[in-house]
Design a protein around this motif. Structure first.
Motif, PDB file in Angstrom:
ATOM      1  N   ILE A   1      13.367  50.974  13.274  1.00 46.84           N
ATOM      2  CA  ILE A   1      12.219  51.304  12.428  1.00 46.84           C
ATOM      3  C   ILE A   1      11.638  52.661  12.808  1.00 46.84           C
ATOM      4  CG2 ILE A   1       9.884  50.609  11.768  1.00 46.84           C
ATOM      5  CD1 ILE A   1      10.796  47.729  11.923  1.00 46.84           C
ATOM      6  N   ALA A   2      11.637  53.574  11.816  1.00 45.77           N
ATOM      7  CA  ALA A   2      11.100  54.920  11.997  1.00 45.77           C
ATOM      8  C   ALA A   2       9.608  54.897  11.703  1.00 45.77           C
ATOM      9  CB  ALA A   2      11.815  55.902  11.069  1.00 45.77           C
ATOM     10  N   ALA A   3       8.808  55.317  12.664  1.00 45.05           N
ATOM     11  CA  ALA A   3       7.364  55.254  12.465  1.00 45.05           C
ATOM     12  C   ALA A   3       6.654  56.119  13.490  1.00 45.05           C
ATOM     13  CB  ALA A   3       6.878  53.812  12.593  1.00 45.05           C
ATOM     14  N   THR A   4       5.573  56.769  13.054  1.00 45.16           N
ATOM     15  CA  THR A   4       4.730  57.516  13.985  1.00 45.16           C
ATOM     16  C   THR A   4       3.268  57.107  13.890  1.00 45.16           C
ATOM     17  OG1 THR A   4       4.494  59.309  12.357  1.00 45.16           O
ATOM     18  CG2 THR A   4       6.248  59.532  13.997  1.00 45.16           C
TER      19      THR A   4
ATOM     20  N   SER B   1      14.468  53.382   2.646  1.00 45.21           N
ATOM     21  CA  SER B   1      13.035  53.400   2.356  1.00 45.21           C
ATOM     22  C   SER B   1      12.742  52.625   1.074  1.00 45.21           C
ATOM     23  CB  SER B   1      12.542  54.847   2.191  1.00 45.21           C
ATOM     24  OG  SER B   1      12.837  55.340   0.898  1.00 45.21           O
TER      25      SER B   1
ATOM     26  N   PHE C   1       5.589  49.702   2.918  1.00 41.63           N
ATOM     27  CA  PHE C   1       6.513  49.706   4.040  1.00 41.63           C
ATOM     28  C   PHE C   1       6.417  48.390   4.816  1.00 41.63           C
ATOM     29  CE2 PHE C   1       7.337  51.920   8.382  1.00 41.63           C
ATOM     30  CZ  PHE C   1       8.654  51.489   8.382  1.00 41.63           C
TER      31      PHE C   1
ATOM     32  N   GLY D   1       3.040  51.504  11.384  1.00 39.53           N
ATOM     33  CA  GLY D   1       4.486  51.534  11.500  1.00 39.53           C
ATOM     34  C   GLY D   1       4.954  51.182  12.902  1.00 39.53           C
TER      35      GLY D   1
ATOM     36  N   THR E   1      12.293  58.294  15.975  1.00 43.94           N
ATOM     37  CA  THR E   1      11.436  59.450  15.726  1.00 43.94           C
ATOM     38  C   THR E   1      12.302  60.695  15.603  1.00 43.94           C
ATOM     39  OG1 THR E   1       9.486  60.695  16.483  1.00 43.94           O
ATOM     40  CG2 THR E   1      11.078  60.031  18.164  1.00 43.94           C
TER      41      THR E   1
ATOM     42  N   GLY F   1      12.391  53.166   7.008  1.00 38.36           N
ATOM     43  CA  GLY F   1      11.212  54.015   7.102  1.00 38.36           C
ATOM     44  C   GLY F   1      10.324  53.861   5.884  1.00 38.36           C
TER      45      GLY F   1
ATOM     46  N   VAL G   1      17.124  56.840   7.167  1.00 40.60           N
ATOM     47  CA  VAL G   1      16.727  55.443   7.109  1.00 40.60           C
ATOM     48  C   VAL G   1      16.614  55.016   5.649  1.00 40.60           C
ATOM     49  CG1 VAL G   1      15.471  55.336   9.300  1.00 40.60           C
ATOM     50  CG2 VAL G   1      14.268  56.103   7.245  1.00 40.60           C
TER      51      VAL G   1
ATOM     52  N   TRP H   1      13.230  51.827  17.816  1.00 41.84           N
ATOM     53  CA  TRP H   1      12.230  52.678  17.173  1.00 41.84           C
ATOM     54  C   TRP H   1      12.834  54.068  17.021  1.00 41.84           C
ATOM     55  CZ3 TRP H   1       9.892  56.870  19.879  1.00 41.84           C
ATOM     56  CH2 TRP H   1       8.867  57.529  19.176  1.00 41.84           C
TER      57      TRP H   1
END
Length: 287
Positions: A173-176, A73, A129, A180, A193, A102, A71, A191
């Protein structure tokens, strides 16, 4: 249950025109999307070519496959020039671009801190972010953007002509974390992961998906409208051991709610080594 769409992650390590042949091969194999990591450096791997320049070239030699970053950043990109490149690639590709975004990693081997300045705390990284995504969204929607933020600003940025894809290029969108995931629910078409190196990857993804549904509810969004991509290859699961191993894992994750799966292009001598025949069979997977 719908079978997940299958994509691949390309390595920006080959010179052109060999890289071009690989991107065309990804299209011939039938992958839904070919992604590329957006870093200046990644885990000490060299050479490592620029993602946006690579995507522009790949867009010119393909015609059907979707293309994307996995991703981008804030570590070394500002939203305004990033938006300019994104819009350009969207036009070159005829509207086939997805922008993965991300928060960025915290190690210098993968480009954290390479522009100098103080180290970012986890809180600042999350805040950057959020602001980065917000400004990128504004600039790509256009037609003119002025924005003053804590970390990023823009002054009378014109976006005409806009993106081919309206109202703008879709975001993955990368998020945990909670902030995010709220960003993914608010701005994302997808999304992302990896499940990381969790001892029980499926349990980890199950928990993440539950929290993603909560984020969608908080944003007033129908979770069914948000695609969910699992980028494989970071756990000990045998994704590319055999076509049957892949089918078993893909089915298990589809039951959890994963809609898209990305497998890495095989790299001999690395953790991403795989039999090319298995990889080609995976590209043809239909559930």
């Amino acid at each position: 249950m719908t079978a997940p769409r299958i994509s691949t992650v390309m390595w920006p390590i080959e010179s052109w025109p060999e890289a071009g042949r690989m991107w065309r091969r990804a299209e011939e194999l039938g992958f839904e999307t070919a992604w590329v990591y957006d870093h200046v450096a990644w885990r000490g791997t060299t050479p490592w070519y620029d993602a946006y320049t690579t995507l522009a070239a790949a867009a010119a030699v393909t015609s059907r496959i979707r293309l994307g970053t996995l991703v981008t950043s804030p570590n070394f990109r500002h939203p305004v020039p990033a938006a300019h490149a994104i819009k350009t690639i969207d036009h070159i590709s005829g509207g086939r671009l997805t922008v993965g975004i991300g928060a960025g990693g915290g190690t210098r081997r993968s480009d954290a801190g390479i522009l100098g300045g103080p180290e970012w705390s986890p809180r600042e990284r999350a805040a950057r972010f959020e602001e980065w995504v917000r400004l990128l969204d504004l600039v790509l929607r256009g037609p003119e953007t002025t924005f003053t933020g804590t970390y990023y600003s823009a002054r009378e940025v014109l976006t005409e002509p806009g993106c081919v894809q309206l109202p703008r290029v879709p975001f993955a969108i990368a998020a945990t974390g909670p902030r995010g995931m709220r960003l993914a629910a608010r701005y994302g078409a997808m999304w992302v992961t990896t499940a990381g190196d969790a001892e029980d990857p499926r349990a980890t993804v199950r928990d993440q998906l539950a929290r993603l549904d909560e984020a969608c509810a908080a944003e007033g969004r129908d979770p069914a409208g948000l695609r969910r991509l699992l980028a494989t290859g970071f756990s000990r699961e045998p994704w590319l051991r055999s076509p049957q191993a892949f089918a078993d894992l893909a089915g298990a994750y589809a039951e959890l709610g994963i809609t898209d799966i990305a497998v890495h292009w095989p790299r001999p001598g690395t953790d991403w080594a795989a039999d090319m025949k298995v990889f080609e069979a995976v590209a043809a997977y239909s559930g």
